[in-house]
Scaffold this motif. Structure first.
Motif, PDB file in Angstrom:
ATOM      1  N   ALA A   8       0.832  -1.208   0.000  1.00 39.30           N
ATOM      2  CA  ALA A   8       0.000   0.000   0.000  1.00 39.30           C
ATOM      3  C   ALA A   8       0.866   1.256   0.000  1.00 39.30           C
ATOM      4  CB  ALA A   8      -0.925  -0.011   1.213  1.00 39.30           C
ATOM      5  N   VAL A  17      -3.124   5.124  -7.486  1.00 44.94           N
ATOM      6  CA  VAL A  17      -4.303   5.231  -6.626  1.00 44.94           C
ATOM      7  C   VAL A  17      -5.088   3.924  -6.604  1.00 44.94           C
ATOM      8  CG1 VAL A  17      -6.480   6.466  -6.275  1.00 44.94           C
ATOM      9  CG2 VAL A  17      -4.435   7.707  -6.982  1.00 44.94           C
ATOM     10  N   SER A  18      -5.255   3.309  -7.739  1.00 46.81           N
ATOM     11  CA  SER A  18      -6.015   2.059  -7.814  1.00 46.81           C
ATOM     12  C   SER A  18      -5.363   0.953  -6.982  1.00 46.81           C
ATOM     13  CB  SER A  18      -6.133   1.618  -9.272  1.00 46.81           C
ATOM     14  OG  SER A  18      -6.765   0.376  -9.363  1.00 46.81           O
ATOM     15  N   HIS A  20      -3.243   1.321  -4.492  1.00 45.29           N
ATOM     16  CA  HIS A  20      -3.282   1.711  -3.086  1.00 45.29           C
ATOM     17  C   HIS A  20      -4.667   1.435  -2.503  1.00 45.29           C
ATOM     18  CE1 HIS A  20      -2.327   3.929   0.522  1.00 45.29           C
ATOM     19  NE2 HIS A  20      -3.428   4.637   0.370  1.00 45.29           N
ATOM     20  N   ARG A  21      -5.706   1.771  -3.263  1.00 48.65           N
ATOM     21  CA  ARG A  21      -7.076   1.545  -2.800  1.00 48.65           C
ATOM     22  C   ARG A  21      -7.335   0.065  -2.567  1.00 48.65           C
ATOM     23  NH1 ARG A  21     -10.025   3.530  -6.909  1.00 48.65           N
ATOM     24  NH2 ARG A  21      -9.956   5.616  -6.028  1.00 48.65           N
ATOM     25  N   LYS A  22      -6.906  -0.770  -3.499  1.00 42.93           N
ATOM     26  CA  LYS A  22      -7.117  -2.217  -3.366  1.00 42.93           C
ATOM     27  C   LYS A  22      -6.361  -2.774  -2.159  1.00 42.93           C
ATOM     28  CE  LYS A  22      -7.902  -3.061  -8.249  1.00 42.93           C
ATOM     29  NZ  LYS A  22      -7.363  -3.639  -9.486  1.00 42.93           N
ATOM     30  N   MET A  24      -5.408  -1.144   0.599  1.00 48.16           N
ATOM     31  CA  MET A  24      -5.997  -0.658   1.844  1.00 48.16           C
ATOM     32  C   MET A  24      -7.340  -1.323   2.120  1.00 48.16           C
ATOM     33  SD  MET A  24      -3.695   1.153   3.091  1.00 48.16           S
ATOM     34  CE  MET A  24      -4.550   1.799   4.506  1.00 48.16           C
ATOM     35  N   THR A  25      -8.114  -1.573   1.080  1.00 47.31           N
ATOM     36  CA  THR A  25      -9.391  -2.275   1.252  1.00 47.31           C
ATOM     37  C   THR A  25      -9.146  -3.700   1.723  1.00 47.31           C
ATOM     38  OG1 THR A  25     -10.368  -0.917  -0.487  1.00 47.31           O
ATOM     39  CG2 THR A  25     -11.536  -2.931   0.094  1.00 47.31           C
TER      40      THR A  25
END
Length: 53
Positions: A8, A17-18, A20-22, A24-25
């Motif tokens: 992350a 961003v994509s 990092h989002r995945k 963190m989710t």
């Protein structure tokens, strides 16, 4: 989970961003599942509430 945290941070530093989002989710839902699993271990209050004998 520590591996996902490193990923992350790497994604964030690379402005991905994509990714990092995945990451963190995944960390968030993984933590919920692990915490939930420990909550329902035998000998715990929630185990007694949910699985009454």
């Amino acid at each position: 989970m520590p591996v996902m945290l490193v990923l992350a941070v790497l994604h964030a530093r690379r402005h991905n961003v994509s990714g990092h989002r995945k990451a963190m989710t995944s960390i968030f839902f993984g933590a919920l599942i692990i915490a939930g699993a420990f909550t329902f271990l035998p000998g715990r209050i929630m185990h007694a509430v949910v699985f009454r004998h």
